[in-house]
Scaffold this motif. Structure first.
Motif, short mmCIF file in Angstrom:
data_model
loop_
_atom_site.label_atom_id
_atom_site.label_comp_id
_atom_site.label_asym_id
_atom_site.label_seq_id
_atom_site.Cartn_x
_atom_site.Cartn_y
_atom_site.Cartn_z
N ASN A 1 0.85 -1.19 0.00
CA ASN A 1 0.00 0.00 0.00
C ASN A 1 0.89 1.25 0.00
OD1 ASN A 1 -1.76 2.17 0.65
ND2 ASN A 1 -3.16 0.76 1.68
N LEU A 2 0.85 1.99 -1.10
CA LEU A 2 1.69 3.17 -1.28
C LEU A 2 1.02 4.47 -0.84
CD1 LEU A 2 3.32 2.70 -4.82
CD2 LEU A 2 4.43 2.45 -2.61
N TYR A 3 -0.30 4.48 -0.84
CA TYR A 3 -1.01 5.76 -0.62
C TYR A 3 -2.37 5.45 -0.01
CZ TYR A 3 -1.90 10.70 -1.89
OH TYR A 3 -2.13 12.07 -1.89
N ASP A 4 -2.60 6.00 1.18
CA ASP A 4 -3.88 5.72 1.84
C ASP A 4 -4.11 6.70 2.97
OD1 ASP A 4 -6.25 4.37 2.68
OD2 ASP A 4 -5.37 2.45 2.11
N ASN A 5 -5.37 6.90 3.28
CA ASN A 5 -5.78 7.67 4.44
C ASN A 5 -6.00 6.75 5.64
OD1 ASN A 5 -8.03 7.24 2.29
ND2 ASN A 5 -9.04 6.90 4.28
N PHE A 6 -5.83 5.48 5.41
CA PHE A 6 -6.14 4.42 6.36
C PHE A 6 -4.83 3.73 6.74
CE2 PHE A 6 -7.37 -0.23 6.44
CZ PHE A 6 -8.03 -0.21 7.65
N GLY A 7 -4.62 3.46 8.02
CA GLY A 7 -3.38 2.85 8.45
C GLY A 7 -2.57 3.80 9.30
N SER A 8 -1.26 3.75 9.18
CA SER A 8 -0.40 4.63 9.98
C SER A 8 0.79 5.08 9.14
CB SER A 8 0.10 3.90 11.24
OG SER A 8 1.07 2.93 10.89
N ASP A 9 1.47 6.11 9.66
CA ASP A 9 2.63 6.64 8.95
C ASP A 9 3.95 6.16 9.56
OD1 ASP A 9 2.58 8.01 11.30
OD2 ASP A 9 2.35 10.00 10.42
N GLU A 10 3.89 5.05 10.29
CA GLU A 10 5.09 4.56 10.97
C GLU A 10 6.17 4.09 10.00
OE1 GLU A 10 4.03 -0.08 11.88
OE2 GLU A 10 3.18 1.41 13.22
N HIS A 11 5.81 3.85 8.74
CA HIS A 11 6.78 3.40 7.75
C HIS A 11 7.51 4.57 7.08
CE1 HIS A 11 5.08 -0.65 8.09
NE2 HIS A 11 3.90 -0.08 8.06
N GLY A 12 7.18 5.79 7.47
CA GLY A 12 7.82 6.96 6.88
C GLY A 12 7.02 7.60 5.77
N TRP B 1 -5.87 11.32 2.00
CA TRP B 1 -7.03 10.71 1.39
C TRP B 1 -6.71 10.25 -0.04
CZ3 TRP B 1 -11.42 8.82 3.17
CH2 TRP B 1 -12.38 8.43 2.23
N GLY B 2 -6.97 8.99 -0.31
CA GLY B 2 -6.70 8.45 -1.63
C GLY B 2 -6.21 7.02 -1.54
N PHE B 3 -5.86 6.45 -2.69
CA PHE B 3 -5.43 5.06 -2.70
C PHE B 3 -4.50 4.79 -3.86
CE2 PHE B 3 -6.25 0.46 -3.73
CZ PHE B 3 -5.63 -0.05 -2.60
N SER B 4 -3.44 4.04 -3.57
CA SER B 4 -2.54 3.51 -4.59
C SER B 4 -1.83 2.30 -4.01
CB SER B 4 -1.50 4.56 -5.01
OG SER B 4 -0.59 4.01 -5.95
N THR B 5 -1.72 1.26 -4.80
CA THR B 5 -1.02 0.07 -4.33
C THR B 5 -0.12 -0.49 -5.42
OG1 THR B 5 -1.30 -2.06 -3.20
CG2 THR B 5 -2.81 -1.59 -4.99
N LEU B 6 1.01 -1.04 -5.00
CA LEU B 6 1.95 -1.66 -5.92
C LEU B 6 1.77 -3.17 -5.86
CD1 LEU B 6 4.44 -0.55 -7.69
CD2 LEU B 6 5.83 -1.69 -5.95
N LEU C 1 1.27 -0.80 -11.01
CA LEU C 1 0.76 0.25 -10.13
C LEU C 1 -0.74 0.33 -10.32
CD1 LEU C 1 1.55 2.51 -8.10
CD2 LEU C 1 1.38 4.10 -10.03
N PHE C 2 -1.47 0.10 -9.25
CA PHE C 2 -2.93 0.18 -9.30
C PHE C 2 -3.36 1.46 -8.59
CE2 PHE C 2 -7.22 -0.69 -7.70
CZ PHE C 2 -7.85 -1.12 -8.87
N ASP C 3 -3.88 2.41 -9.34
CA ASP C 3 -4.28 3.73 -8.85
C ASP C 3 -3.06 4.55 -8.41
OD1 ASP C 3 -6.89 3.21 -9.48
OD2 ASP C 3 -7.60 3.00 -7.43
N GLY C 4 -3.28 5.87 -8.24
CA GLY C 4 -2.15 6.74 -7.98
C GLY C 4 -2.31 7.72 -6.84
N GLY C 5 -3.43 7.66 -6.10
CA GLY C 5 -3.62 8.57 -4.99
C GLY C 5 -4.00 9.97 -5.43
N SER C 6 -4.08 10.89 -4.45
CA SER C 6 -4.58 12.24 -4.68
C SER C 6 -3.54 13.24 -5.14
CB SER C 6 -5.21 12.79 -3.38
OG SER C 6 -6.25 11.98 -2.94
#
Length: 334
Positions: free
Chosen positions: A70-81, A86-91, A100-105
């Motif tokens: 998961n590359l881009y999300d409003n859901f989860g945490s930012d502990e990975h840096g 808001w948005g979505f993108s996943t590799l 690359l599926f979707d690209g986020g906001s």
């Protein structure tokens, strides 16, 4: 066996092609000069065994495993840096393909998140857009800046260049003019129907009855014409079933799963992505989630982006250990 001059050069090239990177040191040792006949024979037998092992490993590496990040999300945490937004993108990594599926906001934020998560989008072979909403399409601008030759598969949405085909002549013209005006210089393909886009990789095409566009120009001035939002779901084949990746499921998540099962003819191993159940009442969410365990044979469900807290609770209860939260920075494989 000649270990000198041109023969050595050819042998080194051949071995480098056959062996995994971790075995390159063995190749170098094998090619050392001034070896006795016995040493050459022993090292040759060892090298042959490693080559056979490498072939077996290569065969395993091209089988069914699907890795998602998961590359881009409003859901989860930012502990990975990475940064929540808001948005979505996943590799998706599958066999020798990177998708690359979707690209986020935000193109800028997709770039930062990719760097934080150790991803180089220049390696992407295929990009797939689920639907034409800003929080899924915007990051493709960064992708194209660093990877202008990437193949992009878009829903056949006229607002991003998809063209309806009302007759054969128009269909022929559309087929010869694939480049769209949202990404005018990109290698774009519009998805009108379910189809395979690479070996083991398919797209499932649906249309939302809940969100889209309307036309109130005559003759639709008395009764506006509703045009449902075209939507694309990614389907990747594994040895044990299919992995589905959704963007927002505006076409309704159960309908998407049913359409995929009908088209693919196999079991759905995992459902990953946005389910868009946030707007619904607890009762409606319960009814929708109640259908998913049977549709998915109680396999893995991994919500992201827009499930809503109520749906997350129902899903976790319904799927138990097969429930996985797939927020920002999460990595999982099937």
């Amino acid at each position: 066996f000649d270990t000198s001059g041109h023969s050595k050069s050819r042998c080194k090239s051949w071995c480098s092609c056959l062996l995994l990177p971790t075995n390159r040191s063995l190749v170098a040792r094998f090619l050392e000069p001034d070896l006795s006949i016995g040493d050459v024979g022993m090292r040759w037998m060892t090298l042959l065994a490693v080559i056979i092992s490498g072939f077996a490993h290569a065969e395993d590496s091209t089988t069914s495993q699907v890795e998602v990040l998961n590359l881009y999300d409003n859901f989860g945490s930012d502990e990975h840096g990475a940064t929540l937004d808001w948005g979505f993108s996943t590799l998706v990594r599958y066999r020798d393909m990177t998708i690359l599926f979707d690209g986020g906001s935000s193109a800028t934020l997709l770039e930062r998140n990719a760097q934080a998560l150790g991803v180089d989008l220049r390696e992407v072979d295929i990009a797939v857009l689920s639907h034409n909403h800003y929080d899924h399409i915007s990051g493709f601008d960064y992708l194209l800046a660093v990877n202008p030759e990437v193949k992009i598969f878009l829903p056949n949405d006229r607002l991003i260049g998809g063209r309806p085909s009302r007759n054969a002549e128009q269909a022929d013209w559309n087929a010869s003019h694939q480049r769209g005006y949202r990404f005018p210089d990109a290698d774009v393909r519009y998805m009108k129907n379910h189809q395979e886009i690479a070996p083991g990789i398919r797209v499932i095409v649906t249309k939302s009855e809940l969100v889209g566009y309307f036309n109130k120009y005559p003759p639709n001035d008395q009764e506006p014409l509703f045009l449902g939002l075209p939507e694309v779901t990614l389907a990747v084949e594994t040895d044990t079933g299919w992995v589905l990746v959704t963007g927002c499921s505006h076409s309704e998540v159960v309908r998407i799963v049913q359409a995929a099962k009908s088209e693919l003819g196999g079991e759905i191993k995992a459902l990953v992505g946005g389910f868009h159940l946030r707007p619904y009442s607890d009762e409606d969410v319960s009814l929708v989630v109640g259908q998913l365990p049977d549709e998915l044979a109680r396999n893995t469900v991994a919500p992201a982006h827009c499930p809503g807290e109520v749906a997350q609770g129902f899903l976790e209860k319904s799927f138990g250990q097969n429930y996985t939260e797939f927020g920002l920075g999460a990595r999982t494989s099937f």
